[in-house]
Design a protein around this motif. Structure first.
Motif, PDB file in Angstrom:
ATOM      1  N   GLY A   1       5.230  10.085  -6.283  1.00 16.76           N
ATOM      2  CA  GLY A   1       4.172   9.799  -7.253  1.00 16.76           C
ATOM      3  C   GLY A   1       4.695   9.059  -8.460  1.00 16.76           C
ATOM      4  O   GLY A   1       4.039   8.147  -8.979  1.00 16.76           O
ATOM      5  N   LEU A   2       5.879   9.416  -8.918  1.00 13.45           N
ATOM      6  CA  LEU A   2       6.488   8.729 -10.060  1.00 13.45           C
ATOM      7  C   LEU A   2       6.784   7.268  -9.723  1.00 13.45           C
ATOM      8  O   LEU A   2       6.426   6.363 -10.488  1.00 13.45           O
ATOM      9  CB  LEU A   2       7.773   9.444 -10.491  1.00 13.45           C
ATOM     10  CG  LEU A   2       8.562   8.771 -11.607  1.00 13.45           C
ATOM     11  CD1 LEU A   2       7.731   8.636 -12.878  1.00 13.45           C
ATOM     12  CD2 LEU A   2       9.853   9.537 -11.866  1.00 13.45           C
ATOM     13  N   LYS A   3       7.398   7.044  -8.584  1.00 16.35           N
ATOM     14  CA  LYS A   3       7.716   5.661  -8.178  1.00 16.35           C
ATOM     15  C   LYS A   3       6.442   4.828  -8.060  1.00 16.35           C
ATOM     16  O   LYS A   3       6.386   3.687  -8.530  1.00 16.35           O
ATOM     17  CB  LYS A   3       8.470   5.656  -6.851  1.00 16.35           C
ATOM     18  CG  LYS A   3       9.871   6.215  -6.940  1.00 16.35           C
ATOM     19  CD  LYS A   3      10.480   6.249  -5.533  1.00 16.35           C
ATOM     20  CE  LYS A   3      11.806   6.931  -5.486  1.00 16.35           C
ATOM     21  NZ  LYS A   3      12.325   7.012  -4.091  1.00 16.35           N
ATOM     22  N   ALA A   4       5.426   5.399  -7.447  1.00 12.64           N
ATOM     23  CA  ALA A   4       4.156   4.680  -7.285  1.00 12.64           C
ATOM     24  C   ALA A   4       3.528   4.385  -8.645  1.00 12.64           C
ATOM     25  O   ALA A   4       3.043   3.268  -8.882  1.00 12.64           O
ATOM     26  CB  ALA A   4       3.191   5.492  -6.415  1.00 12.64           C
ATOM     27  N   ALA A   5       3.545   5.347  -9.543  1.00 13.36           N
ATOM     28  CA  ALA A   5       2.939   5.163 -10.869  1.00 13.36           C
ATOM     29  C   ALA A   5       3.653   4.055 -11.642  1.00 13.36           C
ATOM     30  O   ALA A   5       3.004   3.260 -12.328  1.00 13.36           O
ATOM     31  CB  ALA A   5       2.972   6.474 -11.656  1.00 13.36           C
TER      32      ALA A   5
END
Length: 159
Positions: free
Chosen positions: A44-48
């Motif tokens: 989720g962090l990478k995508a955000a």
């Protein structure tokens, strides 16, 4: 009636998410605690980060590095079950921040870490630096960076 049901469902989902996430500030760091899986929070962090047009420079496996060096230093007790730090850059934010105050180079690259403690399996932590309130109020760009950190963290945990 359908729009009301959809709104109610959204409120309930949001409430459940907030109930499973705890955020606390301590010593210049904002720490988020969740029962979401480590891999989900990291993904989720990478995508955000990427969804906001920022570039991920590196993902450092801090857990493996600390395990290896701990053995070399004679302190083999593990700290983390898993730990990764994501360093990323926003050319727009970085440039504006550094034009305003070149000493802020210490803030580049931006880093957010995700970890699961060895002694607390099943709980995932996400941590980033905080921007002091006096800097946020004195500088619109630092306020924007603080908001970006917070939005990235919240998106990662909600993933």
């Amino acid at each position: 009636m359908q729009p009301f049901a959809a709104k109610l469902r959204a409120v309930l989902i949001t409430s459940l998410l907030l109930a499973s996430v705890t955020a606390m500030a301590a010593g210049g760091y904002q720490v988020y605690r969740t029962d979401s899986a480590f891999e989900d929070v990291l993904d989720g962090l990478k995508a955000a980060i990427q969804e906001r047009g920022m570039y991920i420079n590196n993902v450092m496996d801090m857990g493996v590095m600390l395990e290896r060096t701990g053995k070399d230093l004679g302190t083999p007790d593990p700290i983390y079950a898993k730990a990764q730090s994501v360093e990323f850059c926003s050319a727009v934010l970085s440039r504006a921040m550094l034009q305003e105050d070149p000493t802020r180079i210490v803030n580049c690259p931006f880093i957010i870490s995700v970890y699961e403690r060895h002694d607390e399996r099943g709980i995932t932590y996400l941590v980033h630096r905080t921007i002091p309130m006096e800097e946020r109020t004195a500088s619109p760009i630092m306020a924007r960076i603080a908001t970006t950190y917070e939005e990235l963290a919240e998106s990662a945990i909600a993933w």
